[in-house]
Design an enzyme around this catalytic site. Sequence first.
Site, PDB file in Angstrom:
ATOM      1  N   CYS A 247      11.410  36.281  33.584  1.00 47.99           N
ATOM      2  CA  CYS A 247      11.901  37.333  34.313  1.00 47.99           C
ATOM      3  C   CYS A 247      12.711  36.915  35.836  1.00 47.99           C
ATOM      4  O   CYS A 247      13.698  36.279  35.566  1.00 47.99           O
ATOM      5  CB  CYS A 247      10.535  38.176  34.878  1.00 47.99           C
ATOM      6  SG  CYS A 247      10.928  39.696  35.377  1.00 47.99           S
ATOM      7  N   HIS A 332       8.255  39.741  29.329  1.00 41.44           N
ATOM      8  CA  HIS A 332       7.105  39.140  29.577  1.00 41.44           C
ATOM      9  C   HIS A 332       6.369  38.711  28.408  1.00 41.44           C
ATOM     10  O   HIS A 332       5.533  39.435  27.876  1.00 41.44           O
ATOM     11  CB  HIS A 332       6.245  39.936  30.555  1.00 41.44           C
ATOM     12  CG  HIS A 332       6.872  40.131  31.921  1.00 41.44           C
ATOM     13  ND1 HIS A 332       6.327  39.478  32.943  1.00 41.44           N
ATOM     14  CD2 HIS A 332       7.728  40.788  32.449  1.00 41.44           C
ATOM     15  CE1 HIS A 332       6.953  39.758  34.051  1.00 41.44           C
ATOM     16  NE2 HIS A 332       7.802  40.855  33.805  1.00 41.44           N
ATOM     17  N   GLU A 334       3.753  36.887  28.464  1.00 39.24           N
ATOM     18  CA  GLU A 334       2.329  36.970  28.748  1.00 39.24           C
ATOM     19  C   GLU A 334       1.702  38.252  28.588  1.00 39.24           C
ATOM     20  O   GLU A 334       0.378  38.380  28.573  1.00 39.24           O
ATOM     21  CB  GLU A 334       1.865  36.223  29.988  1.00 39.24           C
ATOM     22  CG  GLU A 334       2.248  37.097  31.299  1.00 39.24           C
ATOM     23  CD  GLU A 334       3.766  37.558  31.452  1.00 39.24           C
ATOM     24  OE1 GLU A 334       3.838  38.580  32.138  1.00 39.24           O
ATOM     25  OE2 GLU A 334       4.568  36.860  31.090  1.00 39.24           O
TER      26      GLU A 334
END
Length: 371
Positions: A247, A332, A334
Amino acid sequence: MKAFLILEDGTVFSGTSIGSTREVISEIVFNTSMTGYLEILTDPSYAGQAVVMTYPLIGNYGICYKDMESKTLWPDGYIVRELSRIPSNFRSEDNIQTILEKHQIPGICGIDTRALTKILREKGTMNGMITTNENYCFEEVKEKIKTYTCKDVVKKVTCKEKTLLECKGLRVALLDFGAKENIVRSLTKRRCEVIIYPAETKAEEIFAANPDGIMLSNGPGDPKECVSIIKEIKKLYDSDIPIFAICLGHQLMALATGADTHKMKYGHRGGNHPVQDLRTGRVYISSQNHGYVVNKDTIDPNIAEPSFINVNDKTNEGLRYLGKDIFTVQFHPEACPGPQDTAFLFDRFVNMMVVSHLDKGGTIRCPEIMI
């Protein structure tokens, strides 16, 4: 109690106050996720913004504190169509109203969030004020709303001091620009020793720790404001240490290597954004939260090549740096939108560190981490 959302273009929405009753001016953005509202509220990337949830019912499964992405709530405000005040979930420990009040976050419910989102899509992201003052005068507040800017938010969200999370595996230096907890969990789950550094840490201090890899985290705000950080990232780029960036980290690495970024009309925020791997052609569902993007026309083909693109608008979603053990993504990995479509990128990072470590004549303290 009545509450009002006043946009800088003069549009006014009236609803009911939730959370704190303090007045706030912020950038109004929308998120299209159906779930994950606690993760959104605790994501540091929302610092300096007020979040509109497009899904009409929010709060029905309550609050589970283990799901928080940081220790506090970061948005300036929270805007929903309907708030569930009596959650039903065996994991629930609290409700949204209580947590908003506890962290002094003002909000508003009972407004037409669909109409609000259409305005933001058609006119672009704009500033707005959330207030409980029924006697407000738009002429008196419009200049203050219009001139609001989101400044120095990375300094606001980053950790204040270095933290070491010990493990027996590879050592990762994590630069915290507003890092979500799940980035740390994704690394420690893979038996990595993580050292978390404040955003403005000098490259020399990171090199002194002799890390096997460097992680550049997500974060809020305009990447071009991070002038001193970009200079340090260029030093990290010039090293031979493997780097993975997410990001804001992705945008900062691009700026450090000569590319440019620009603000999007209304950004990408939600858990349903399709991205395509340009090598395999495979499409993944990704979680995203960004209002800025790397300008693909400014990427030097001798330095980096695009690795992912957004299927909807063809914007850049990732870069692979040539001749370097460096890759970055705008989304993202994660997070769990698919639910774990792109988590393999952490495995790729670990593999990259293992190979680099062995090539330098090192030994792996914890062989089972090899993917």
